[in-house]
Scaffold this active site. Structure first.
Site, PDB file in Angstrom:
ATOM      1  N   HIS A  17       0.838  -1.208   0.000  1.00 41.55           N
ATOM      2  CA  HIS A  17       0.000   0.000   0.000  1.00 41.55           C
ATOM      3  C   HIS A  17       0.873   1.260   0.000  1.00 41.55           C
ATOM      4  O   HIS A  17       0.574   2.224  -0.702  1.00 41.55           O
ATOM      5  CB  HIS A  17      -0.885   0.054   1.261  1.00 41.55           C
ATOM      6  CG  HIS A  17      -1.877  -1.054   1.391  1.00 41.55           C
ATOM      7  ND1 HIS A  17      -1.959  -1.844   2.513  1.00 41.55           N
ATOM      8  CD2 HIS A  17      -2.854  -1.499   0.557  1.00 41.55           C
ATOM      9  CE1 HIS A  17      -2.945  -2.722   2.372  1.00 41.55           C
ATOM     10  NE2 HIS A  17      -3.497  -2.548   1.189  1.00 41.55           N
ATOM     11  N   LYS A  41     -17.961  -5.974   8.716  1.00 39.69           N
ATOM     12  CA  LYS A  41     -16.762  -6.777   8.990  1.00 39.69           C
ATOM     13  C   LYS A  41     -16.198  -6.398  10.342  1.00 39.69           C
ATOM     14  O   LYS A  41     -16.331  -5.261  10.776  1.00 39.69           O
ATOM     15  CB  LYS A  41     -15.682  -6.466   7.944  1.00 39.69           C
ATOM     16  CG  LYS A  41     -15.817  -7.192   6.647  1.00 39.69           C
ATOM     17  CD  LYS A  41     -14.515  -7.047   5.873  1.00 39.69           C
ATOM     18  CE  LYS A  41     -14.638  -7.484   4.439  1.00 39.69           C
ATOM     19  NZ  LYS A  41     -13.428  -7.130   3.676  1.00 39.69           N
ATOM     20  N   ARG A  90      -2.218  -6.030  -8.224  1.00 40.23           N
ATOM     21  CA  ARG A  90      -1.102  -6.900  -7.865  1.00 40.23           C
ATOM     22  C   ARG A  90      -0.876  -7.986  -8.890  1.00 40.23           C
ATOM     23  O   ARG A  90       0.245  -8.394  -9.142  1.00 40.23           O
ATOM     24  CB  ARG A  90      -1.365  -7.550  -6.497  1.00 40.23           C
ATOM     25  CG  ARG A  90      -1.300  -6.568  -5.344  1.00 40.23           C
ATOM     26  CD  ARG A  90      -1.860  -7.170  -4.103  1.00 40.23           C
ATOM     27  NE  ARG A  90      -3.267  -7.491  -4.273  1.00 40.23           N
ATOM     28  CZ  ARG A  90      -4.006  -8.104  -3.393  1.00 40.23           C
ATOM     29  NH1 ARG A  90      -3.476  -8.492  -2.257  1.00 40.23           N
ATOM     30  NH2 ARG A  90      -5.278  -8.338  -3.626  1.00 40.23           N
ATOM     31  N   SER A 128      -3.217  -7.785   3.353  1.00 41.85           N
ATOM     32  CA  SER A 128      -3.366  -7.553   4.790  1.00 41.85           C
ATOM     33  C   SER A 128      -3.746  -8.841   5.508  1.00 41.85           C
ATOM     34  O   SER A 128      -3.314  -9.068   6.646  1.00 41.85           O
ATOM     35  CB  SER A 128      -4.424  -6.478   5.038  1.00 41.85           C
ATOM     36  OG  SER A 128      -4.012  -5.274   4.451  1.00 41.85           O
TER      37      SER A 128
HETATM   38  N1  COA Z   1      -0.372  -4.050  -1.649  1.00 45.95           N
HETATM   39  C1  COA Z   1      -0.733  -4.942  -0.721  1.00 45.95           C
HETATM   40  N2  COA Z   1      -1.978  -5.374  -0.558  1.00 45.95           N
HETATM   41  C2  COA Z   1      -2.915  -4.877  -1.372  1.00 45.95           C
HETATM   42  C3  COA Z   1      -2.609  -3.942  -2.359  1.00 45.95           C
HETATM   43  C4  COA Z   1      -1.270  -3.528  -2.492  1.00 45.95           C
HETATM   44  N3  COA Z   1      -0.899  -2.642  -3.409  1.00 45.95           N
HETATM   45  N4  COA Z   1      -3.741  -3.633  -3.019  1.00 45.95           N
HETATM   46  C5  COA Z   1      -4.717  -4.361  -2.458  1.00 45.95           C
HETATM   47  N5  COA Z   1      -4.212  -5.105  -1.460  1.00 45.95           N
HETATM   48  C6  COA Z   1      -4.939  -6.079  -0.633  1.00 45.95           C
HETATM   49  C7  COA Z   1      -5.404  -5.557   0.666  1.00 45.95           C
HETATM   50  O1  COA Z   1      -4.401  -5.694   1.632  1.00 45.95           O
HETATM   51  C8  COA Z   1      -6.603  -6.427   0.943  1.00 45.95           C
HETATM   52  O2  COA Z   1      -6.181  -7.609   1.505  1.00 45.95           O
HETATM   53  P1  COA Z   1      -7.125  -8.508   2.434  1.00 45.95           P
HETATM   54  O3  COA Z   1      -8.369  -8.779   1.666  1.00 45.95           O
HETATM   55  O4  COA Z   1      -6.258  -9.659   2.621  1.00 45.95           O
HETATM   56  O5  COA Z   1      -7.361  -7.724   3.685  1.00 45.95           O
HETATM   57  C9  COA Z   1      -7.156  -6.750  -0.438  1.00 45.95           C
HETATM   58  O6  COA Z   1      -6.109  -6.471  -1.322  1.00 45.95           O
HETATM   59  C10 COA Z   1      -8.366  -5.935  -0.827  1.00 45.95           C
HETATM   60  O7  COA Z   1      -8.126  -4.691  -0.388  1.00 45.95           O
HETATM   61  P2  COA Z   1      -8.847  -3.341  -0.210  1.00 45.95           P
HETATM   62  O8  COA Z   1      -8.073  -2.349  -0.989  1.00 45.95           O
HETATM   63  O9  COA Z   1      -8.990  -3.057   1.221  1.00 45.95           O
HETATM   64  O10 COA Z   1     -10.134  -3.515  -0.971  1.00 45.95           O
HETATM   65  P3  COA Z   1     -11.519  -3.998  -0.545  1.00 45.95           P
HETATM   66  O11 COA Z   1     -11.911  -4.885  -1.646  1.00 45.95           O
HETATM   67  O12 COA Z   1     -11.578  -4.525   0.832  1.00 45.95           O
HETATM   68  O13 COA Z   1     -12.338  -2.656  -0.563  1.00 45.95           O
HETATM   69  C11 COA Z   1     -13.027  -0.508  -1.355  1.00 45.95           C
HETATM   70  C12 COA Z   1     -12.334  -1.817  -1.670  1.00 45.95           C
HETATM   71  C13 COA Z   1     -12.698  -0.098   0.055  1.00 45.95           C
HETATM   72  C14 COA Z   1     -12.443   0.513  -2.306  1.00 45.95           C
HETATM   73  C15 COA Z   1     -14.511  -0.633  -1.643  1.00 45.95           C
HETATM   74  O14 COA Z   1     -15.008  -1.828  -1.115  1.00 45.95           O
HETATM   75  C16 COA Z   1     -15.344   0.511  -1.123  1.00 45.95           C
HETATM   76  O15 COA Z   1     -15.032   1.688  -1.195  1.00 45.95           O
HETATM   77  N6  COA Z   1     -16.506   0.180  -0.595  1.00 45.95           N
HETATM   78  C17 COA Z   1     -17.448   1.153  -0.103  1.00 45.95           C
HETATM   79  C18 COA Z   1     -18.828   0.886  -0.682  1.00 45.95           C
HETATM   80  C19 COA Z   1     -18.891   1.143  -2.161  1.00 45.95           C
HETATM   81  O16 COA Z   1     -18.666   2.228  -2.637  1.00 45.95           O
HETATM   82  N7  COA Z   1     -19.238   0.095  -2.906  1.00 45.95           N
HETATM   83  C20 COA Z   1     -19.351   0.158  -4.315  1.00 45.95           C
HETATM   84  C21 COA Z   1     -18.026  -0.120  -4.950  1.00 45.95           C
HETATM   85  S1  COA Z   1     -18.291  -0.925  -6.478  1.00 45.95           S
END
Ligand code: COA
Length: 164
Positions: A17, A41, A90, A128
């Site tokens: 990140h 969650k 990734r 994560s």
């Molecule tokens: N390096 C390391 N890890 C990375 C990474 C990077 N560059 N990019 C992504 N990841 C990992 C994260 O660590 C996370 O790992 P985990 O699942 O093991 O915890 C995983 O990829 C997904 O990460 P995250 O970026 O937290 O995405 P998410 O899918 O949980 O959430 C949001 C994405 C937060 C952008 C999105 O769900 C959101 O904004 N939701 C709000 C509601 C909304 O607007 N919904 C409509 C969207 S279509």
């Protein structure tokens, strides 16, 4: 002003990140790291803890703000005057999900675009949940997260390391 949002759960923030944040902060005048509070969650770190951890880790980046949000990402972006969402890719396995999210967000708000930065190969495997799982067994997470995050993550699992 060219403002972007880098959203995520950051539970906890990893070197992967941080790499994306540092590169996006060079591209945009201002970058907001948006920390999702997802009530569905149960995270390891509360949203306030995650915001404070990220602020601490990014201390030296002056054009980066760290804020939490709930609800739709596009609403958070428009409330903050940001026209761009930044996401890291990734591996090809991220692509379907990310494309669908970018397309959905574009339908929800035509004023918001998504750009993708390629995660460097050395962090392609990292997530994560990997960090949480390795830490929960007392494994070494020093290559995944900065020392301050390492210490706090072990503390969450009640693990005391000799060199901490
Ligand atoms: N390096 C390391 N890890 C990375 C990474 C990077 N560059 N990019 C992504 N990841 C990992 C994260 O660590 C996370 O790992 P985990 O699942 O093991 O915890 C995983 O990829 C997904 O990460 P995250 O970026 O937290 O995405 P998410 O899918 O949980 O959430 C949001 C994405 C937060 C952008 C999105 O769900 C959101 O904004 N939701 C709000 C509601 C909304 O607007 N919904 C409509 C969207 S279509």
């Amino acid at each position: 002003m060219n403002k972007a949002i880098y959203p995520g759960s950051f539970d906890p923030i990893t070197y992967g990140h941080i790499d994306i944040i540092e590169r996006a902060a060079e591209i945009f005048d201002e970058l907001i790291v948006g920390v999702l509070e997802n009530r569905a969650k149960t995270p390891l770190f509360s949203v306030d803890e995650r915001v404070n951890i990220i602020k601490d880790v990014l201390g030296q980046l002056t054009n980066v703000k760290v804020l939490s949000y709930e609800g739709l990402l596009v609403d958070f972006a428009s409330q903050n005057g940001a026209g761009v969402i930044v996401r890291g890719l990734r591996a090809v396995t991220d692509f379907d999900y990310e494309l669908q999210m970018a397309q959905t967000n574009r339908v929800l708000s035509s004023g918001v675009d998504t750009i993708f930065l390629a995660t460097p190969l050395k962090y392609a495997y990292l997530s994560s949940s990997t960090v949480r799982e390795v830490a929960s067994y007392g494994g070494d997470i020093g290559k995944f997260v900065p020392p301050s995050v390492e210490k706090l993550t072990y503390e969450k699992f009640g693990i005391i390391k000799g060199n901490q």
